[in-house]
Scaffold this motif. Structure first.
Motif, short mmCIF file in Angstrom:
data_model
loop_
_atom_site.label_atom_id
_atom_site.label_comp_id
_atom_site.label_asym_id
_atom_site.label_seq_id
_atom_site.Cartn_x
_atom_site.Cartn_y
_atom_site.Cartn_z
N ILE A 46 -9.38 5.48 -14.60
CA ILE A 46 -8.48 5.03 -13.51
C ILE A 46 -9.19 3.97 -12.68
O ILE A 46 -8.64 2.91 -12.38
N TYR A 86 -1.40 3.30 -8.32
CA TYR A 86 -2.69 3.99 -8.26
C TYR A 86 -2.86 4.95 -7.09
O TYR A 86 -3.71 5.82 -7.13
N SER A 129 1.10 8.89 -8.90
CA SER A 129 -0.03 8.30 -9.60
C SER A 129 -0.91 9.39 -10.23
O SER A 129 -0.90 10.55 -9.79
#
Ligand code: DAH
Length: 369
Positions: A8, A32, A37
């Motif tokens: 990530i 994100y 997310s």
């Protein structure tokens, strides 16, 4: 789980560096840091994990979250600065320099093009204030005086029938009294009713009485026209105010009292008035009213031609023939009427020596009122 966090992180940081706009940045934030997310999912799922894992993954996940939040803030600032610089660059060449040679933005820290004003260092432009024409002011002032005495204000047509301007006012066709008014006639075919520009406001006496029953108390301001050469005291167009009061028991004393009060209110409480006989076909008796000269106080000067008196209006008791014409019984009703030239009132009040000044549109004259 830790690898997942690393993945990530590297994706997010990679993508962030290539973002070009605030809009793209917002999409990135949702991707994100938003509720759906992967990072948020991981943080939520921690609660159901064994303690060991919760500690290790939790610490890294929170660390990543604050890293991403910080990076987001920095990127946002950078993008804003970039947009500002682009706007400024687009404005180059449009920048306006003040008379001091210093671009005004340097003084105020704001580019003037963004303010939408040419140069904020210049003094403001005065906004010219309008005002009422002296004639309009005088019409209003005189009408106010009569309204306070119980009169109504009405207006009437400037193009008038011969009937109202003359005939109904006791001035038959071909009668020499017509010579008192130099008339502008309207072209009409033979056999049609003769039409003219009204020479006075008196025709409104008839129009008002035709459509009302006594008591009548009206004043009529308006333009009138005369076929005359203009000079300092004559215009072919000027204003008059007509007055009419009809009721039971109206006498010459009412006429005198009303007009005396009017003169005092317009020209000062110390004014004296003088009534003398005069002739107008639509009144009997007819009078002319004068006030004592406000310049010399009655001793005689240029304004009053040495007489001490200034004539201001014509008046009289409404002629029985006029009352009969509108089906008022002169045995029951009596009345008084008066007519005055409005510009003459302004000239006397303000010491204006030429009537033509009122309508020659010279602002140097008009601005004084
Ligand atoms: N209409 C007259 C004029 O223009 C002025 C006048 C005189 C009006 C006497 C009146 C009146 O009502 O009674 O000369």
């Amino acid at each position: 789980m830790i690898e997942k966090l690393d993945e990530i992180k590297s994706n997010a940081i990679d993508e962030l560096s290539s973002l070009q706009s605030i809009k793209e940045l917002e999409d990135w934030r949702v991707r994100y840091l938003g509720k759906k997310s992967a990072l948020t999912q991981i943080l939520r799922g921690l609660a159901s994990r064994p303690l060991e894992e919760r500690k290790a993954v939790g610490a890294s996940a929170n660390e990543l979250k604050s890293l991403l939040e910080r990076s987001h803030r920095q990127k946002k600032e950078a993008l804003k600065e970039k947009a500002y610089q682009e706007m400024e660059a687009a404005a180059v060449g449009k920048q306006i320099i003040s008379p001091t040679g210093i671009p005004s933005e340097e003084k105020f820290g704001i580019p003037t093009v963004f303010l939408g004003i040419p140069d904020v260092t210049l003094p403001g432009r005065p906004i010219p204030l309008g005002r009422l024409h002296p004639t309009t002011q005088m019409v209003r002032e005189i009408c106010d005086i009569f309204v306070a005495l119980g009169f109504q204000v009405v207006e009437g047509p400037e193009v008038e029938w011969d009937y109202y301007n003359f005939e109904a006012l006791n001035i038959p066709p071909d009668h020499p009294a017509r010579d008192m008014w130099a008339t502008l006639w309207i072209d009409t075919k033979s056999g049609e009713r003769p039409m003219l520009l009204r020479t006075h406001t008196s025709p409104m006496q008839i129009r008002v009485m035709e459509r009302t029953t006594p008591p009548v108390r009206v004043v009529v301001p308006g333009k009138v026209y005369r076929y005359e050469a203009t000079d300092a005291t004559h215009e072919s167009m000027f204003y008059q105010i007509e007055g009419l009061a009809v009721d039971k028991n109206i006498t010459l004393a009412d006429l005198k009292g009303t007009l005396y009060e009017f003169a005092r209110r317009l020209f000062g409480a110390e004014r004296k008035v003088r009534f003398r006989c005069d002739y107008f076909p639509f009144v009997e008796p007819g009078v002319e009213m004068a006030i004592d000269c406000m310049v010399c106080g009655g001793t005689g000067c240029r304004l009053c031609s040495g007489t001490g008196w200034i004539e201001i209006l014509g008046a009289g008791m409404v002629h029985p023939a006029v009352l009969r014409r509108v089906n008022y019984d002169p045995e029951i009703y009596t009345g008084f009427a008066f007519g005055l030239g409005l510009e003459r009132m302004s000239m006397l009040r303000y010491g204006v020596e030429d009537i033509r000044l009122f309508y020659s549109n010279d602002l140097r004259f008009l601005r004084q009122f």
